[in-house]
Write a protein that holds these residues in place. Structure first.
Motif, PDB file in Angstrom:
ATOM      1  N   CYS A 152       0.817  -1.223   0.000  1.00 42.66           N
ATOM      2  CA  CYS A 152       0.000   0.000   0.000  1.00 42.66           C
ATOM      3  C   CYS A 152       0.849   1.271   0.000  1.00 42.66           C
ATOM      4  CB  CYS A 152      -0.965   0.000   1.186  1.00 42.66           C
ATOM      5  SG  CYS A 152      -0.154  -0.041   2.814  1.00 42.66           S
ATOM      6  N   TYR A 153       2.040   1.197  -0.604  1.00 40.05           N
ATOM      7  CA  TYR A 153       2.862   2.404  -0.657  1.00 40.05           C
ATOM      8  C   TYR A 153       2.127   3.458  -1.477  1.00 40.05           C
ATOM      9  CZ  TYR A 153       7.124   5.179  -0.566  1.00 40.05           C
ATOM     10  OH  TYR A 153       8.036   6.168  -0.335  1.00 40.05           O
ATOM     11  N   PRO A 154       2.045   4.705  -0.981  1.00 39.75           N
ATOM     12  CA  PRO A 154       1.147   5.691  -1.607  1.00 39.75           C
ATOM     13  C   PRO A 154       1.649   6.268  -2.925  1.00 39.75           C
ATOM     14  CG  PRO A 154       2.362   6.694   0.209  1.00 39.75           C
ATOM     15  CD  PRO A 154       2.713   5.235   0.236  1.00 39.75           C
ATOM     16  N   TYR A 155       0.798   6.190  -3.919  1.00 47.07           N
ATOM     17  CA  TYR A 155       1.000   6.862  -5.203  1.00 47.07           C
ATOM     18  C   TYR A 155      -0.007   8.006  -5.292  1.00 47.07           C
ATOM     19  CZ  TYR A 155       4.367   4.482  -8.238  1.00 47.07           C
ATOM     20  OH  TYR A 155       5.517   4.033  -8.832  1.00 47.07           O
ATOM     21  N   LYS A 156       0.428   9.114  -5.837  1.00 48.34           N
ATOM     22  CA  LYS A 156      -0.440  10.270  -6.039  1.00 48.34           C
ATOM     23  C   LYS A 156      -0.611  10.489  -7.537  1.00 48.34           C
ATOM     24  CE  LYS A 156      -0.673  15.267  -5.193  1.00 48.34           C
ATOM     25  NZ  LYS A 156       0.053  16.433  -4.596  1.00 48.34           N
ATOM     26  N   ILE A 157      -1.856  10.557  -7.998  1.00 44.60           N
ATOM     27  CA  ILE A 157      -2.117  10.813  -9.409  1.00 44.60           C
ATOM     28  C   ILE A 157      -2.037  12.313  -9.678  1.00 44.60           C
ATOM     29  CG2 ILE A 157      -3.884  10.716 -11.217  1.00 44.60           C
ATOM     30  CD1 ILE A 157      -4.717   8.019 -10.131  1.00 44.60           C
ATOM     31  N   LEU A 158      -1.198  12.675 -10.626  1.00 40.93           N
ATOM     32  CA  LEU A 158      -0.963  14.082 -10.937  1.00 40.93           C
ATOM     33  C   LEU A 158      -1.916  14.615 -11.998  1.00 40.93           C
ATOM     34  CD1 LEU A 158       2.954  14.067 -11.079  1.00 40.93           C
ATOM     35  CD2 LEU A 158       1.478  14.636  -9.132  1.00 40.93           C
ATOM     36  N   SER A 159      -2.246  13.788 -12.989  1.00 45.15           N
ATOM     37  CA  SER A 159      -3.109  14.244 -14.079  1.00 45.15           C
ATOM     38  C   SER A 159      -3.610  13.049 -14.882  1.00 45.15           C
ATOM     39  CB  SER A 159      -2.351  15.213 -14.999  1.00 45.15           C
ATOM     40  OG  SER A 159      -1.248  14.561 -15.603  1.00 45.15           O
ATOM     41  N   TYR A 160      -4.644  13.278 -15.661  1.00 50.42           N
ATOM     42  CA  TYR A 160      -5.156  12.239 -16.569  1.00 50.42           C
ATOM     43  C   TYR A 160      -5.992  12.897 -17.667  1.00 50.42           C
ATOM     44  CZ  TYR A 160      -9.632  12.698 -14.071  1.00 50.42           C
ATOM     45  OH  TYR A 160     -10.794  13.187 -13.529  1.00 50.42           O
ATOM     46  N   SER A 161      -6.306  12.104 -18.670  1.00 55.19           N
ATOM     47  CA  SER A 161      -7.159  12.549 -19.768  1.00 55.19           C
ATOM     48  C   SER A 161      -8.406  11.677 -19.786  1.00 55.19           C
ATOM     49  CB  SER A 161      -6.400  12.444 -21.101  1.00 55.19           C
ATOM     50  OG  SER A 161      -7.239  12.795 -22.181  1.00 55.19           O
ATOM     51  N   PHE A 162      -9.563  12.310 -19.911  1.00 53.16           N
ATOM     52  CA  PHE A 162     -10.840  11.580 -19.953  1.00 53.16           C
ATOM     53  C   PHE A 162     -11.429  11.714 -21.346  1.00 53.16           C
ATOM     54  CE2 PHE A 162     -15.475  11.834 -19.880  1.00 53.16           C
ATOM     55  CZ  PHE A 162     -15.814  10.639 -19.273  1.00 53.16           C
ATOM     56  N   LYS A 163     -11.895  10.586 -21.919  1.00 57.34           N
ATOM     57  CA  LYS A 163     -12.494  10.613 -23.241  1.00 57.34           C
ATOM     58  C   LYS A 163     -13.735   9.742 -23.263  1.00 57.34           C
ATOM     59  CE  LYS A 163     -11.313  10.311 -28.149  1.00 57.34           C
ATOM     60  NZ  LYS A 163     -10.215  10.065 -29.125  1.00 57.34           N
ATOM     61  N   ALA A 164     -14.809  10.302 -23.806  1.00 56.48           N
ATOM     62  CA  ALA A 164     -16.066   9.567 -23.958  1.00 56.48           C
ATOM     63  C   ALA A 164     -16.365   9.436 -25.440  1.00 56.48           C
ATOM     64  CB  ALA A 164     -17.196  10.295 -23.249  1.00 56.48           C
ATOM     65  N   TYR A 165     -16.599   8.213 -25.892  1.00 62.46           N
ATOM     66  CA  TYR A 165     -16.877   7.961 -27.307  1.00 62.46           C
ATOM     67  C   TYR A 165     -18.387   7.998 -27.522  1.00 62.46           C
ATOM     68  CZ  TYR A 165     -12.011   6.498 -27.532  1.00 62.46           C
ATOM     69  OH  TYR A 165     -10.646   6.474 -27.456  1.00 62.46           O
ATOM     70  N   ARG A 166     -18.914   9.173 -27.906  1.00 61.98           N
ATOM     71  CA  ARG A 166     -20.346   9.288 -28.128  1.00 61.98           C
ATOM     72  C   ARG A 166     -20.600   9.950 -29.487  1.00 61.98           C
ATOM     73  NH1 ARG A 166     -22.085  14.070 -23.823  1.00 61.98           N
ATOM     74  NH2 ARG A 166     -21.320  15.831 -25.055  1.00 61.98           N
ATOM     75  N   ASN A 167     -21.714   9.601 -30.084  1.00 58.91           N
ATOM     76  CA  ASN A 167     -22.073  10.173 -31.389  1.00 58.91           C
ATOM     77  C   ASN A 167     -22.721  11.543 -31.209  1.00 58.91           C
ATOM     78  OD1 ASN A 167     -21.160   7.969 -32.895  1.00 58.91           O
ATOM     79  ND2 ASN A 167     -23.044   6.836 -32.465  1.00 58.91           N
ATOM     80  N   PRO A 168     -22.464  12.461 -32.121  1.00 56.65           N
ATOM     81  CA  PRO A 168     -21.640  12.274 -33.326  1.00 56.65           C
ATOM     82  C   PRO A 168     -20.152  12.575 -33.101  1.00 56.65           C
ATOM     83  CG  PRO A 168     -22.681  14.417 -33.412  1.00 56.65           C
ATOM     84  CD  PRO A 168     -23.165  13.757 -32.147  1.00 56.65           C
ATOM     85  N   VAL A 169     -19.805  13.198 -31.959  1.00 57.29           N
ATOM     86  CA  VAL A 169     -18.418  13.602 -31.727  1.00 57.29           C
ATOM     87  C   VAL A 169     -17.979  13.133 -30.341  1.00 57.29           C
ATOM     88  CG1 VAL A 169     -16.803  15.534 -31.595  1.00 57.29           C
ATOM     89  CG2 VAL A 169     -18.738  15.655 -33.164  1.00 57.29           C
ATOM     90  N   SER A 170     -16.772  12.573 -30.226  1.00 54.76           N
ATOM     91  CA  SER A 170     -16.243  12.174 -28.930  1.00 54.76           C
ATOM     92  C   SER A 170     -15.819  13.422 -28.149  1.00 54.76           C
ATOM     93  CB  SER A 170     -15.058  11.225 -29.102  1.00 54.76           C
ATOM     94  OG  SER A 170     -14.016  11.875 -29.802  1.00 54.76           O
ATOM     95  N   VAL A 171     -15.817  13.297 -26.822  1.00 55.37           N
ATOM     96  CA  VAL A 171     -15.484  14.417 -25.944  1.00 55.37           C
ATOM     97  C   VAL A 171     -14.237  14.073 -25.143  1.00 55.37           C
ATOM     98  CG1 VAL A 171     -16.277  15.880 -24.046  1.00 55.37           C
ATOM     99  CG2 VAL A 171     -17.908  15.061 -25.759  1.00 55.37           C
ATOM    100  N   THR A 172     -13.281  15.010 -25.083  1.00 51.38           N
ATOM    101  CA  THR A 172     -12.045  14.800 -24.322  1.00 51.38           C
ATOM    102  C   THR A 172     -11.863  15.920 -23.310  1.00 51.38           C
ATOM    103  OG1 THR A 172     -10.986  13.693 -26.197  1.00 51.38           O
ATOM    104  CG2 THR A 172      -9.537  14.518 -24.461  1.00 51.38           C
ATOM    105  N   LYS A 173     -11.474  15.549 -22.081  1.00 54.56           N
ATOM    106  CA  LYS A 173     -11.212  16.521 -21.026  1.00 54.56           C
ATOM    107  C   LYS A 173      -9.850  16.216 -20.391  1.00 54.56           C
ATOM    108  CE  LYS A 173     -15.298  18.552 -21.183  1.00 54.56           C
ATOM    109  NZ  LYS A 173     -15.489  19.975 -21.537  1.00 54.56           N
ATOM    110  N   GLN A 174      -9.029  17.240 -20.250  1.00 55.34           N
ATOM    111  CA  GLN A 174      -7.758  17.108 -19.551  1.00 55.34           C
ATOM    112  C   GLN A 174      -7.954  17.535 -18.103  1.00 55.34           C
ATOM    113  OE1 GLN A 174      -5.161  15.724 -21.049  1.00 55.34           O
ATOM    114  NE2 GLN A 174      -6.238  15.669 -23.013  1.00 55.34           N
ATOM    115  N   VAL A 175      -7.478  16.706 -17.171  1.00 55.52           N
ATOM    116  CA  VAL A 175      -7.713  16.977 -15.747  1.00 55.52           C
ATOM    117  C   VAL A 175      -6.392  16.977 -14.991  1.00 55.52           C
ATOM    118  CG1 VAL A 175      -8.896  16.215 -13.651  1.00 55.52           C
ATOM    119  CG2 VAL A 175      -9.981  15.890 -15.896  1.00 55.52           C
TER     120      VAL A 175
END
Length: 222
Positions: A152-175
């Motif tokens: 259980c050594y601690p890791y910290k998430i610094l950032s990620y990218s979220f993407k949803a594949y929906r019609n007609p256009v996919s959506v991407t968010k940087q977090v």
């Protein structure tokens, strides 16, 4: 009479020694298991001892096996701590806590060495690749786990990218950070059943290591 007195005195001393050892705690700080101490090859293992009437500066760890090295100990308040480095996995090791001056054994425990699994990112406490929208929205952040392990050594998430594949256009968010942002939550609320989403480019860091990229999280919303 003297014989019974000496016998009683011996039993009393044994009972006190046993009770003392029973209240002394030896653990790997970065292991969630308390019934068996697990050490991880190539992992960050911090042995700690405290409790009973142990004086941290007056005791030390002792390894009984050349394949288990114990580093220089450090005292913080009522706890003695030292790094433990197993050179083999799948092996049992015996560790002793002994008094520095007298060499008297305070406590003896067995530990097991395990291979260190790769850390993976997960969405909150979800399981599986198919999730209900309400369960997904109930999660607040991404976290890091070590599958099939009590490490259980601690890791910290610094950032990620979220993407949803929906019609007609996919959506991407940087977090930035580990939390599921309001923008991401808004996208999730509008998703139709069967929509695929991906958390990618997940960057995480631990206190004693460089940042690293973790595997993508791929989910389908029910």
């Amino acid at each position: 009479m003297r014989k019974w007195f000496l016998l009683g005195l011996g039993l009393l001393s044994f009972t006190r020694a046993w009770c003392h050892a029973d209240t002394v705690v030896v653990r790997n700080k970065w292991c969630t298991r308390t019934d068996t101490i697990e050490l991880y090859k190539d992992g960050w293992n911090l042995l700690q001892v405290y409790g009973g009437d142990v004086v941290p500066g007056g005791v030390k760890f002792r390894s009984y096996d050349g394949d288990l090295k114990i580093g220089t100990a450090d005292v913080k308040k009522d706890t003695l701590a030292a790094l433990a480095m197993p050179f083999e996995s799948g092996k049992k090791f015996k560790i002793g806590v002994v008094e520095k001056r007298s060499g008297r054994l305070v406590k003896e425990i067995w530990c097991v060495s395990r291979p260190l699994p790769e850390p993976v990112a997960v969405v909150g406490f979800l399981q599986g690749n198919s999730v209900a929208k309400k369960d997904l929205l109930a999660q607040s952040l991404l976290r890091v786990t070590y599958p099939g392990s009590s490490y259980c050594y601690p890791y910290k998430i610094l950032s990620y990218s979220f993407k949803a594949y929906r019609n007609p256009v996919s959506v991407t968010k940087q977090v930035e950070g580990a939390f599921i942002s309001l923008d991401v939550q808004k996208v999730i609320k509008d998703l139709a059943p069967g929509t695929a989403i991906v958390f990618s480019d997940i960057i995480a860091v631990c206190p004693e290591c460089n940042s690293r990229k973790l595997k993508d999280i791929k989910l389908v919303v029910k």
